[in-house]
Structure formats: structure tokens, C-alpha cells
Scaffold this motif. Sequence first.
Motif, PDB file in Angstrom:
ATOM      1  N   HIS A  59       0.820  -1.217   0.000  1.00 37.91           N
ATOM      2  CA  HIS A  59       0.000   0.000   0.000  1.00 37.91           C
ATOM      3  C   HIS A  59       0.858   1.275   0.000  1.00 37.91           C
ATOM      4  O   HIS A  59       1.892   1.335   0.650  1.00 37.91           O
ATOM      5  N   GLU A  60       0.371   2.283  -0.742  1.00 41.80           N
ATOM      6  CA  GLU A  60       1.149   3.526  -0.870  1.00 41.80           C
ATOM      7  C   GLU A  60       1.163   4.355   0.417  1.00 41.80           C
ATOM      8  O   GLU A  60       1.933   5.288   0.542  1.00 41.80           O
ATOM      9  N   TRP A  61       0.311   3.988   1.362  1.00 37.51           N
ATOM     10  CA  TRP A  61       0.308   4.686   2.653  1.00 37.51           C
ATOM     11  C   TRP A  61       1.188   3.983   3.683  1.00 37.51           C
ATOM     12  O   TRP A  61       1.115   4.273   4.871  1.00 37.51           O
ATOM     13  N   VAL A  62       1.990   3.021   3.254  1.00 41.92           N
ATOM     14  CA  VAL A  62       2.748   2.195   4.194  1.00 41.92           C
ATOM     15  C   VAL A  62       3.547   3.022   5.192  1.00 41.92           C
ATOM     16  O   VAL A  62       3.605   2.706   6.381  1.00 41.92           O
ATOM     17  N   PHE A 150      -1.571  14.812 -14.670  1.00 46.92           N
ATOM     18  CA  PHE A 150      -0.683  14.632 -13.516  1.00 46.92           C
ATOM     19  C   PHE A 150      -1.505  14.571 -12.236  1.00 46.92           C
ATOM     20  O   PHE A 150      -2.425  15.377 -12.037  1.00 46.92           O
ATOM     21  N   TYR A 151      -1.145  13.627 -11.385  1.00 51.45           N
ATOM     22  CA  TYR A 151      -1.614  13.591 -10.000  1.00 51.45           C
ATOM     23  C   TYR A 151      -0.478  14.203  -9.200  1.00 51.45           C
ATOM     24  O   TYR A 151       0.687  13.843  -9.393  1.00 51.45           O
ATOM     25  N   HIS A 152      -0.785  15.126  -8.297  1.00 52.98           N
ATOM     26  CA  HIS A 152       0.274  15.670  -7.448  1.00 52.98           C
ATOM     27  C   HIS A 152      -0.244  15.750  -6.022  1.00 52.98           C
ATOM     28  O   HIS A 152      -1.323  16.278  -5.765  1.00 52.98           O
ATOM     29  N   ASP A 212      -4.205  16.125  -4.577  1.00 55.88           N
ATOM     30  CA  ASP A 212      -4.713  15.234  -3.527  1.00 55.88           C
ATOM     31  C   ASP A 212      -4.009  15.537  -2.206  1.00 55.88           C
ATOM     32  O   ASP A 212      -2.800  15.387  -2.142  1.00 55.88           O
ATOM     33  N   PHE A 213      -4.632  15.868  -1.149  1.00 52.82           N
ATOM     34  CA  PHE A 213      -6.025  16.149  -0.897  1.00 52.82           C
ATOM     35  C   PHE A 213      -6.117  17.130   0.270  1.00 52.82           C
ATOM     36  O   PHE A 213      -5.101  17.460   0.880  1.00 52.82           O
ATOM     37  N   SER A 214      -7.294  17.558   0.641  1.00 56.88           N
ATOM     38  CA  SER A 214      -7.471  18.508   1.746  1.00 56.88           C
ATOM     39  C   SER A 214      -8.183  17.821   2.898  1.00 56.88           C
ATOM     40  O   SER A 214      -9.051  16.972   2.689  1.00 56.88           O
ATOM     41  N   ASP A 246     -11.285  18.239  -7.599  1.00 61.53           N
ATOM     42  CA  ASP A 246     -12.019  18.991  -6.569  1.00 61.53           C
ATOM     43  C   ASP A 246     -11.447  18.871  -5.159  1.00 61.53           C
ATOM     44  O   ASP A 246     -12.176  18.963  -4.195  1.00 61.53           O
ATOM     45  N   ARG A 247     -10.140  18.643  -5.042  1.00 57.73           N
ATOM     46  CA  ARG A 247      -9.632  18.345  -3.692  1.00 57.73           C
ATOM     47  C   ARG A 247      -8.798  19.472  -3.089  1.00 57.73           C
ATOM     48  O   ARG A 247      -7.993  19.235  -2.192  1.00 57.73           O
ATOM     49  N   LEU A 248      -8.997  20.687  -3.589  1.00 58.39           N
ATOM     50  CA  LEU A 248      -8.267  21.832  -3.030  1.00 58.39           C
ATOM     51  C   LEU A 248      -9.053  22.511  -1.910  1.00 58.39           C
ATOM     52  O   LEU A 248      -8.664  23.574  -1.442  1.00 58.39           O
ATOM     53  N   THR A 282     -15.008   8.820 -11.314  1.00 56.13           N
ATOM     54  CA  THR A 282     -14.721   7.962 -10.170  1.00 56.13           C
ATOM     55  C   THR A 282     -13.379   7.287 -10.397  1.00 56.13           C
ATOM     56  O   THR A 282     -13.087   6.797 -11.495  1.00 56.13           O
ATOM     57  N   CYS A 283     -12.529   7.315  -9.365  1.00 55.81           N
ATOM     58  CA  CYS A 283     -11.256   6.600  -9.486  1.00 55.81           C
ATOM     59  C   CYS A 283     -11.387   5.291  -8.715  1.00 55.81           C
ATOM     60  O   CYS A 283     -11.950   5.247  -7.624  1.00 55.81           O
ATOM     61  N   GLN A 284     -10.914   4.233  -9.350  1.00 54.78           N
ATOM     62  CA  GLN A 284     -11.106   2.890  -8.786  1.00 54.78           C
ATOM     63  C   GLN A 284      -9.823   2.081  -8.932  1.00 54.78           C
ATOM     64  O   GLN A 284      -9.047   2.302  -9.852  1.00 54.78           O
TER      65      GLN A 284
HETATM   66  C1  GLC Z   1      -6.578   9.022  -1.555  1.00 49.71           C
HETATM   67  C2  GLC Z   1      -5.320   8.441  -1.028  1.00 49.71           C
HETATM   68  C3  GLC Z   1      -4.405   8.002  -2.041  1.00 49.71           C
HETATM   69  C4  GLC Z   1      -4.806   7.865  -3.459  1.00 49.71           C
HETATM   70  C5  GLC Z   1      -5.963   8.718  -3.831  1.00 49.71           C
HETATM   71  C6  GLC Z   1      -6.575   8.394  -5.168  1.00 49.71           C
HETATM   72  O1  GLC Z   1      -6.840  10.279  -1.237  1.00 49.71           O
HETATM   73  O2  GLC Z   1      -4.677   9.277  -0.130  1.00 49.71           O
HETATM   74  O3  GLC Z   1      -3.447   7.148  -1.609  1.00 49.71           O
HETATM   75  O4  GLC Z   1      -3.763   8.352  -4.183  1.00 49.71           O
HETATM   76  O5  GLC Z   1      -6.904   8.785  -2.885  1.00 49.71           O
HETATM   77  O6  GLC Z   1      -7.712   9.142  -5.396  1.00 49.71           O
END
Ligand code: GLC
Length: 460
Positions: A59-62, A150-152, A212-214, A246-248, A282-284
Motif C-alpha cells: 500500500h502507498e500509505w505504508v 498529472f496527479y500531485h 490530492d487532498f485537503s 475537486d480536492r483543493l 470515479t477513481c477505482q
Molecule cells: C486518496 C489516497 C491516495 C490515493 C488517492 C486516489 O486520497 O490518499 O493514496 O492516491 O486517494 O484518489
Amino acid sequence: MSRAFLCAVCLLVLATAAASVSPPQAETEAERQARMKWWTEARFGMFIHWGLYALPARHEWVRSRERMSDEAYAKYFAHFDPDLYDPHEWARAARLAGMKYFVVTTKHHEGFCLWDSKLTDYKATRTPCGKDLIKPLVEAMRAEGLRVGFYHSLLDWHHPDYTIDVYHPMRDDKAFIEKAKTRDLDKYVDYLFAQLKELLTEFGRIDTLFLDFSFPGPKGKGRNEWKSERLLKMIRELQPGIIVNDRLDLLDVPGGWDFRTPEQFMPREWVSVDGRPVPWETCQTFSGSWGYDRDEPTWKSVPQLVAMLIETVSKGGNLLLNVGPTGRGTFDARAVDRLQGIGAWMEKNGRSIYGCTQAPADLPRPANCLLTYNPGTERLYVHVLEWPLGILALDGFAGRVEYAQLLHDASEVAFTEKGGEAGFMPGSRGKEAGNTLTLRLPVRKPDVEVPVIELFLKRR
Ligand code: GLC
């Protein structure tokens, strides 16, 4: 000077400051739709989550989940060496899956940068990898005809001035928190602005941006901390055509976002804000993780993913489907299998996805089916999730259809309507109700994951 005069001056100063930071959105509704046209028609994109977290592969939150210190996490930086990375292969896989755009993590919450940023050494070029990973990917994707996103991450668990908050990996370490009290978030935010400036000026046209994200509130960060309005103003100045998520923390600010981003769940209906349907994506994930996760068992099947794509479009949305590449720089076998499966379906049935949206309200959805509609061609697509026995009755459709065919092979589907015979087997015969159109289908389900019937509606 009187107090009233001073107050008036203060108010004036505040008002000018507020006006100067609000995003430039003197756009008409028609202009907004034109700016977002490619995105609305594309419907299907690839999300890519790649970073040091591909090595722990859990997991990327490790780093946050396991409260890892910088020192503990440093081993992944020291061993990051994606020797099999071939961006052309990724781009080809995305195109063959039917995806029309991609969004890649330039930096995730861990703070590691995949491009050769001049503002930090915490980047791919300083690892054994030794290469900028973003530039060749952008070029390869463009060459395959995909739009660039880009995702930042707004969060940054590595930056020395990023203050400790509820998600920070060191949030439980009292000594660390004490030392971190001198951190100056403004310095981090300057870095955030400057890095985004690099990303939006050094890679040509960037079509979409996913910030990403507030998480405003005590121990959180939101529009005040990120200086969101100024940030968005800069973004739109640097890339006037860009489409921003929309995450600002600017949901209530006109022009503060372009689309909503429901994550990891299927909205029950077209996403709306204040009662108005809005653009949404939607991101999945394939499994429960965004970053490569070796042992995650909950992988979705190809039929599930195909149905997810159809359902998203049937509610007027986009699907951004994520791949988490491995530390070697490859898509693992499970991801390749899913992408190919979706691609096989899309090759023959993409017409019911691209440029399509929710069906007109007066054409009700039959049981076990999902409907999409192309307003340009006036064709309606019936996606049959459970293949019925011989006939499919469409209530409310009588008089509306000019021609019907199976989409994957253009074979005619005969139909009767208004008082025709509803059944074809002895004993099941009966006259149709006035507004029903009955499709006559082969008994055997066609050999496609989800068969689609294309209905050419009568022009009205
Ligand atoms: C979340 C998570 C993350 C992922 C993202 C995708 O906010 O923090 O790990 O990148 O959603 O939308």
C-alpha cells in the motif's frame, strides 16, 4: 483617525485581497463545456500510482500506516531501480484497454518525485534508477494518442518544513513533534507552488490535474494552508485549458473545481451539487490498493470491471482505473490480465462508451440491464448483464426504435411492438402492452463479456 474609518480601510483591503485571489473563471457555461469536451467524451482513463512504495509492496500509505521514520524509509530510496521500465509498453497497454487519457503520480504523499525536479534531491534521478520517469511516459502516452494528466500530492511526508498533522508518519513520536515545532509550512507551500510550476511548464500541454487532498480542521490542512485559491489561479494561468479536480477545499468557490471525484465506490446516481448534475470521475483500483500491493487478494474480475465502466457512463461519469506498477517498472500479471480483458470488450463495444452518457429519462432501464446513450448519433445502448431467455421486453420503447443490432457483430435484432406477439414458445404467447418493444434474442448468449444491443432511435 476614527475607528469607523479604520474598519472601512480594513474591509477594503480584505475585499481586494479576496478578489485578487479568486480563480479566473469568467467562463460561460458553453465555454466550460467546450474546455471539458475531450474529457467528457473520453470516459475512460488510466490512473498510475508509482513511487518508492512499490518496493515495500504493501500500500502507498505504508509509511504513514507503519509510522516509519525517514531513516527507516530510506532503504527504498537506496534500492529503487525499475530496470524493466518501458513507458511505450505502458502506453500501448493503456491504449489497447481503450483508455483515452492517463493520470500519473508525479509525487505521492511520501514526497518522492518521479521527475527531475530542480527543487529537491528526493527524486528518481538520485536513486539507482538514475532517470526522469515522467518525461518519457508523457511522450509515449502522447504517441499512443492519450491525453496527459498529472496527479500531485498536496501532502508531503518527506519535506523538512511540512508540519506534523493527523496523517503524518511521525504523528505519535513526541520527541519528533517537539523538534518539528520550528517547521514553517509557508516554506513547504512555496515548494509546492514551485514544483507545480515546473510540472506545468516543462512538459508541454497538460490536459488534467489531480491534486490530492485537503483535510481541513484541527491538525488538518485545507484551503488556508495550501493557499488553494492562489494555487489554482497560478495553475489556470500556466495551463488555461486544464481540467482540475475537486480536492483543493474550494467546493464553494465558483471555478474552484471542474469535476467531483468519488473514490472507490459507485455513486447511486449522477453526482450532483446543490441539486445540479455535475461532471464527475470515479477513481477505482483493481484491488484495494493504489500502489503495487503484492499480497492484496481482493482483485476485481474482468466482468466486474467492464460492468463498472458501463455503470459509470450510464450515470454520466468517467472512470479512472488504477494500475500500481511494480518496483521493476512493470504491470504485474493480474493487471495485464484485467487490462486485456477490458480491452477485448472495448475493441468491439467502445461505441457504447465514448461520447456516451445517461439515457433519456423517458426510456426506462429494463431489469438486469444498463443503458447508455450517445446524444450525437441518437443511439441507445442496452448492456445486457444477465442474458435472458429468447426475448427482452423494453417497456416504454414502442415507436421509438428504427433499427436494432448486436453491437459486437452488427447482426440484426428483430423486434415487435404495440400488440405484437410477446412470446414465441407455445403457452407463453400473449399480446404486448401498448408501449412495449420486444427484442428477439438468440437463446445462446453471444461470446462477449457483456453483450450490447445498439438501438437506432427514430429522429424526432
Ligand atoms: C486518496 C489516497 C491516495 C490515493 C488517492 C486516489 O486520497 O490518499 O493514496 O492516491 O486517494 O484518489
